[in-house]
Design an enzyme around this catalytic site. Structure first.
Site, PDB file in Angstrom:
ATOM      1  CB  SER A 107       4.965  -0.059   2.940  1.00 50.65           C
ATOM      2  OG  SER A 107       4.278   0.940   3.595  1.00 50.65           O
ATOM      3  CG  LEU A 108       3.431   5.149  -0.408  1.00 48.97           C
ATOM      4  CD1 LEU A 108       1.915   5.261  -0.473  1.00 48.97           C
ATOM      5  CD2 LEU A 108       4.013   6.465   0.084  1.00 48.97           C
TER       6      LEU A 108
END
Length: 692
Positions: free
Chosen positions: A342-343
């Site tokens: 993800s991030l």
């Protein structure tokens, strides 16, 4: 005096080993101890056995060095140290509560979940002594009182029980009695059906750092990055046994170590949580706290203040872990890869685009290339200034050693400091912004001096296109491969104004890049269409680790194939139609020993109707090789997981799960292992279909 695992502690009476009767039924054998540690999760505690090899190592150290001050024994593949004297298990690479360690010989059944709990070491010795006397003299029905005034009765070798003391009886000083439900007592770990974990191979071939995404929780069960990476590692060990058996048997490989990198806690320790608390509305409390804990990380990453904290934390933590790992594994000679969820993958991508290639690579004929580059830089600036009818400022730019890339990093403040008046400043800034939008570009280099350096050994200029200007730290190593799981990199680049990634672009220090996603992951975006916007093509289908497509995908394809066959040849034999339905699209992997038969079968099946469209979906794309540029060394970048049958029914329900499914996905783990070991020239026992 060295004491082997099976021997008894010296606290026992010396006369004991000589049994008075020669009858073998009454011969006493010392109990074999096994080491456990206590794990506490949400106030529930359980005792977990060490692996066989760890327990044997602890027992050996206990036997040899019981009087030493504080012997430290590495366990769990070197990720935990056991301090023998303090009986403590301490995490090496991350923060974690210290757990109690116990050398266990006697157990009783717990209240709550029927799991066995070990007695303390001292009381176990008492029990063992009583047992030894009972066996030797064949005198049973022995009663003992435990330190907590509970009664243990050894009825016979097969039946031993433990009674709780009656409540409140000892207020009056009465003796404990046998009351309440008796609980089973067992001697020796082999009698309690404990699942003793397999040890891990000692040799580590490759190290992978794993960076988490938004929020402190990494999966649907709100577990931490440490727990999720533990899962990933456990799956990798079983995948190595299943798919790299040949290399394991030939002792070519050991294992891959995965270490978690935690940045969330240091970001949220900046005091920002308290500030947020003050301004958060009191309604829908839980949801707001969830948002403050998770989604805000994305906003933090887009703010210069906190972005700097995040990239500093991630880079320094990866460098710290790398140094610590090398200290503890001085013989390690493998590579290092990095993975982000993800991030976390976006943070790593930004770090990697801002790494400087090693000086030795940069300085191929260093003087020549840098002077050539600076001359070329001066020429480029002259051309731009001529085009803007600002040639009189050439000298100023030359004095400041500006080239095209440095120019594109300039702010109005920089131009003002160089003494350029307002009018020309506006012209230059307008030129920069108009060109930035149309450029095919990617790299963001935060400071002009670094821009110059990166130009000196790269023929093509890249433009800085991060929203956030941060000073990106350098890593102490060159990653072999970068794996992104459920990654929003594509979306962030687009939002930052990157229209297209130059096909010639590759990460300065990392030659491999895989973008792996679940089809329903709402946070994941593709990368390849940004490199080849003019072509429409599917991502690579990640091969199923069992070697076939998942059954429902095969079924869907099989039914489609069958209807086509029936249409083409309505009167054709049903056998051919049935054959087309049952045909395994991925025959190559079915049985390791039966390659020749498989090929013969495949040949026989292809004769009646060989159609080009019968290749499995993953292989279909390979027919015309698609050039997706140099970002992954010329190989495909986007890989999609096959959804499980149940997931096809409700896409929304599985969206969140799709985003958090990578930690236990065998298919993902297998791709990671396959790519890592391929760099060492080691391949799977059987090539997986549809993979490159």
């Amino acid at each position: 005096s060295t004491m082997s695992a099976g021997e008894q502690p010296p606290a026992r009476p010396p006369a004991a080993p000589e049994p008075p009767e020669p009858d073998p039924a009454h011969r006493y054998e010392a109990v074999a101890p096994h080491w456990f540690y206590r794990k506490v999760t949400d106030t529930r505690e359980r005792w977990v056995p060490f692996s066989g090899q760890d327990s044997a190592r602890l027992e050996e150290a206990h036997g040899a060095g019981r009087d030493k001050e504080d012997l430290v024994v590495p366990t769990s593949g070197g990720r935990y140290d056991v301090h023998l004297k303090k009986r403590q298990r301490v995490a090496v690479y991350w923060e974690e509560e210290v757990s109690e360690v116990r050398r266990c010989t006697w157990f009783y059944k717990g209240d709550k979940d029927n799991k066995y709990i070990p007695y303390s070491e001292a009381f176990s010795e008492e029990l063992e002594e009583a047992y030894m006397v009972a066996v030797t003299l064949d005198e049973w029905k022995k009663k003992l009182e435990s330190p907590s005034r509970e009664i243990i009765i050894l009825h016979n070798p097969k039946l031993m029980v433990h009674y709780h003391p009656a409540a409140a009886s000892d207020d009056w000083g009465s003796t404990p009695t046998e009351q309440g439900r008796p609980r089973t007592v067992k001697r020796g770990v082999e009698n309690i059906a404990a699942e003793i974990p397999n040890g891990e191979p000692l040799q580590i071939d490759h190290l992978v750092f794993v960076v988490h995404g938004i929020g402190p929780a990494c999966d649907i069960r709100f577990r931490s990055i440490v727990q999720c990476v533990n899962d990933f590692r456990a799956v990798s060990l079983s995948m190595l046994q299943a798919h790299f058996r040949r290399a394991q048997e030939q002792q070519q490989i050991g294992r891959v170590e995965f270490l978690p990198v935690n940045w969330h806690s240091s970001l949220h320790s900046t005091g920002v949580d308290v500030d947020l608390e003050r301004i958060t509305l009191p309604s829908i409390n839980r949801l707001r706290h969830f948002i403050n804990d998770t989604i805000l990380d994305v906003f933090f990453y887009n703010s210069p203040t906190y972005c700097q904290t995040i990239v500093d934390t991630v880079a320094s933590e990866m460098n710290r872990l790398y140094q610590l790992f090398l200290q503890r594994n001085p013989l390690f000679s493998g590579g290092v890869s990095i993975a982000g969820h993800s991030l976390g993958s976006l943070i790593l991508f930004d770090l990697l685009t801002n790494q400087r290639a090693a000086p030795e690579e940069a300085e191929h004929g260093a003087e020549g290339s840098s002077t050539a580059a600076s001359n070329r830089g001066v020429e480029e600036i002259k051309e731009i200034l001529q085009e803007l009818e600002l040639s009189e400022y050439c000298g100023v730019f030359e004095k400041e050693e500006m080239d095209r890339q440095a120019l594109f990093l300039c702010t109005e403040k920089n131009l003002k400091e160089m003494g350029i008046p307002l009018g020309p400043r506006m012209k230059i800034l307008h030129y920069i912004s108009s060109k930035t939008e149309t450029q095919v570009c990617l790299l963001h280099v935060p400071c002009p001096s670094r821009a110059r350096r990166s130009l000196s050994h790269e023929a093509k200029p890249h433009l800085p296109l991060s929203q956030v200007s941060a000073n990106y730290p350098q890593l102490n190593y060159k990653p072999t491969i970068f794996f992104a799981f459920g990654s929003p990199i594509g979306m962030f680049l687009t939002v930052r104004g990157v229209k297209r990634i130059n096909p010639d672009y590759s990460l300065p220090t990392c030659k491999g890049f895989f973008n792996i996603f679940h089809p329903f992951d709402p946070v994941a975006y593709r990368i390849e269409p940004m490199i080849v916007p003019e072509l429409e093509f599917e991502p690579m289908l990640l091969p199923h680790h069992k070697g076939r497509k998942r059954m429902h995908l095969e079924l869907k394809e099989g039914l489609t194939r069958m209807s086509v066959d029936l249409k083409n040849n309505l009167l054709g034999s049903l056998r051919v139609a049935w054959q087309s339905f049952t045909r395994a699209p991925l025959l190559a992997v079915e049985a390791a020993g039966a390659d020749a038969e498989v090929e013969a079968e495949a040949g026989a099946e292809k004769q009646p109707d060989t159609k080009p469209d019968e290749a499995p979906a993953a292989a279909k794309e390979e027919a015309p090789p698609i050039n997706v540029g140099r970002l992954n060394g010329g190989n495909r970048i986007d890989y999609v997981l096959q959804e499980k049958p149940i997931e096809s029914f409700n896409e929304y329900l599985f969206a969140l799960q799709g985003h958090l499914c990578y930690w236990e996905s065998e298919d993902t783990v297998l791709l990671v292992l396959k790519e890592i070991y391929q760099t060492q020239g080691i391949t799977l026992d059987q090539p997986l279909p549809g993979s490159q």
